[in-house]
Design a protein around this motif. Sequence first.
Motif, PDB file in Angstrom:
ATOM      1  N   PHE A 203       0.895  10.676  -5.482  1.00  0.00           N
ATOM      2  CA  PHE A 203       1.918   9.676  -5.189  1.00  0.00           C
ATOM      3  C   PHE A 203       2.911   9.620  -6.350  1.00  0.00           C
ATOM      4  O   PHE A 203       2.531   9.352  -7.487  1.00  0.00           O
ATOM      5  CB  PHE A 203       1.284   8.293  -5.000  1.00  0.00           C
ATOM      6  CG  PHE A 203       0.526   8.142  -3.715  1.00  0.00           C
ATOM      7  CD1 PHE A 203       1.027   7.378  -2.678  1.00  0.00           C
ATOM      8  CD2 PHE A 203      -0.704   8.761  -3.537  1.00  0.00           C
ATOM      9  CE1 PHE A 203       0.323   7.234  -1.488  1.00  0.00           C
ATOM     10  CE2 PHE A 203      -1.420   8.624  -2.364  1.00  0.00           C
ATOM     11  CZ  PHE A 203      -0.902   7.858  -1.331  1.00  0.00           C
ATOM     12  N   GLU A 204       4.179   9.852  -6.039  1.00  0.00           N
ATOM     13  CA  GLU A 204       5.225   9.849  -7.064  1.00  0.00           C
ATOM     14  C   GLU A 204       6.170   8.667  -6.854  1.00  0.00           C
ATOM     15  O   GLU A 204       6.786   8.529  -5.803  1.00  0.00           O
ATOM     16  CB  GLU A 204       6.027  11.153  -6.998  1.00  0.00           C
ATOM     17  CG  GLU A 204       7.149  11.239  -8.014  1.00  0.00           C
ATOM     18  CD  GLU A 204       8.014  12.470  -7.845  1.00  0.00           C
ATOM     19  OE1 GLU A 204       8.845  12.729  -8.725  1.00  0.00           O
ATOM     20  OE2 GLU A 204       7.858  13.175  -6.820  1.00  0.00           O
ATOM     21  N   GLY A 205       6.241   7.786  -7.854  1.00  0.00           N
ATOM     22  CA  GLY A 205       7.212   6.700  -7.822  1.00  0.00           C
ATOM     23  C   GLY A 205       6.741   5.432  -7.161  1.00  0.00           C
ATOM     24  O   GLY A 205       7.518   4.486  -7.020  1.00  0.00           O
ATOM     25  N   ILE A 206       5.470   5.346  -6.779  1.00  0.00           N
ATOM     26  CA  ILE A 206       5.003   4.147  -6.087  1.00  0.00           C
ATOM     27  C   ILE A 206       4.792   2.981  -7.048  1.00  0.00           C
ATOM     28  O   ILE A 206       4.666   1.831  -6.651  1.00  0.00           O
ATOM     29  CB  ILE A 206       3.706   4.441  -5.312  1.00  0.00           C
ATOM     30  CG1 ILE A 206       3.489   3.387  -4.214  1.00  0.00           C
ATOM     31  CG2 ILE A 206       2.506   4.520  -6.243  1.00  0.00           C
ATOM     32  CD1 ILE A 206       2.358   3.719  -3.274  1.00  0.00           C
ATOM     33  N   ASN A 207       4.769   3.259  -8.359  1.00  0.00           N
ATOM     34  CA  ASN A 207       4.506   2.201  -9.341  1.00  0.00           C
ATOM     35  C   ASN A 207       5.754   1.435  -9.750  1.00  0.00           C
ATOM     36  O   ASN A 207       5.717   0.639 -10.677  1.00  0.00           O
ATOM     37  CB  ASN A 207       3.828   2.792 -10.587  1.00  0.00           C
ATOM     38  CG  ASN A 207       4.652   3.889 -11.228  1.00  0.00           C
ATOM     39  OD1 ASN A 207       5.640   4.342 -10.656  1.00  0.00           O
ATOM     40  ND2 ASN A 207       4.254   4.328 -12.405  1.00  0.00           N
ATOM     41  N   LYS A 208       6.887   1.668  -9.085  1.00  0.00           N
ATOM     42  CA  LYS A 208       8.090   0.865  -9.344  1.00  0.00           C
ATOM     43  C   LYS A 208       7.924  -0.465  -8.613  1.00  0.00           C
ATOM     44  O   LYS A 208       8.142  -0.560  -7.411  1.00  0.00           O
ATOM     45  CB  LYS A 208       9.338   1.582  -8.830  1.00  0.00           C
ATOM     46  CG  LYS A 208       9.541   2.979  -9.394  1.00  0.00           C
ATOM     47  CD  LYS A 208      10.673   3.679  -8.660  1.00  0.00           C
ATOM     48  CE  LYS A 208      10.819   5.125  -9.104  1.00  0.00           C
ATOM     49  NZ  LYS A 208      11.817   5.862  -8.305  1.00  0.00           N
TER      50      LYS A 208
END
Length: 411
Positions: A203-208
């Motif tokens: 998963f790329e970028g879900i922690n924004k």
Amino acid sequence: MKPQSILKFLTLILFFFTVPASLFAQVMLQGKVLDAESRKPITNASVYFNNTQIGSVTNDKGQFKLYAPRLYNDLVISAVGYERAIVNVAESNSSYTVLLKEKANNLMEVRISSGKNNWQKWGDLFFRLLLGKNNHITSSFKILNPEDIKFYYDEQDHYLEAHSDKAILIKNSLLDYTIHLDIEDFTYNIVDDELNYNSAAYFEGINKIDKRRQLILSNNYLGSKMHFYRSLYSKTLESENFRLYRYHSVKNLKKESVSRTVQLYRIKKMAAGAKGDELLKLSDNRDSAAYYKKILLQDDVLKWDTTQVDYRQYLAYDSLNHKMTFKFSDTLMVVYRRSFDANLGLFRSHVGNAQQATRVVELKTLLYLTNKDGVQLDPSGFCLPNAILMTGNMGDRRLAEHLPYDYVNSP
């Protein structure tokens, strides 16, 4: 204090103020990825903990380095033209050398070489099988590289295969994150409606995170497999609004037979290139279509009964490996109670927090264990091996509603 000592002291102070504090709470994993035959480094190979946001790529020397708050079980290494490797990470080891084997042309690649079965014909079905049937959720998702996905349909045995040499990139435009999905052995038995495939996901970028994103992600988490497994591990199932029942039923065999007939009819239409409303028909014969419609409106089971059970009887804790074994022999039913806002078509959080909800619903899932040894759970919600079959609500929640194992619910 001597000048040299003062200099060392100041350097040490500078180090503590310049290195990010988060690194002190992390573990580091490093290694290199090599071609199994030539032992040459493989550049730009993807290295990540399966189903997490923690990943990297190899440099020109085939080296990689990962920082994580904890170690997860499976380290995935993939590169175009090579077989995917999965390393079971041990806490006692922090350095690995991974050898990747070149992919050989397999039967699937021979079958699709003609390019006969393509995305235009099978893409919509593949998308629904992979992402799920909930249009409200899947409408924000898009597969970015459909040209990399090849299909084969067996007209005699009625099954569909899908294959991709590259990771499938799936973008969620609403939440602005991308799933990198490596799939293997994707097979869909159309008549029996059975889907099987192996996959690894990054998963790329879900922690924004912002409040809006938190609300949507929390909505996906509550009542999910991850939520259920974490609640089992922490023994908080009931306080998290789950209930567990022993389940017995008598199936509606007539409806099962009609469903298979309709499924086969529709897939033949799809194979012939039919689109839109043509795929909604139940039969070319008007009388048969009316009969099928009547049967399909019936319940899936003719009668059923349940007995609530104490879930703790199915759990055994392994303190040495920090694993929980979940083992049962009967069919179990999980019921999760949530509030539902009919106006928005959305599930809200726990029942007690749903002041604007119009009604409370019970989401049901049936559990079947495929081996006698049970499955192992860890605190992140990971199930080892993945030997629980789920039908019903949790089984219907597919990739569009999945979250990485390092996700922390903060409603």
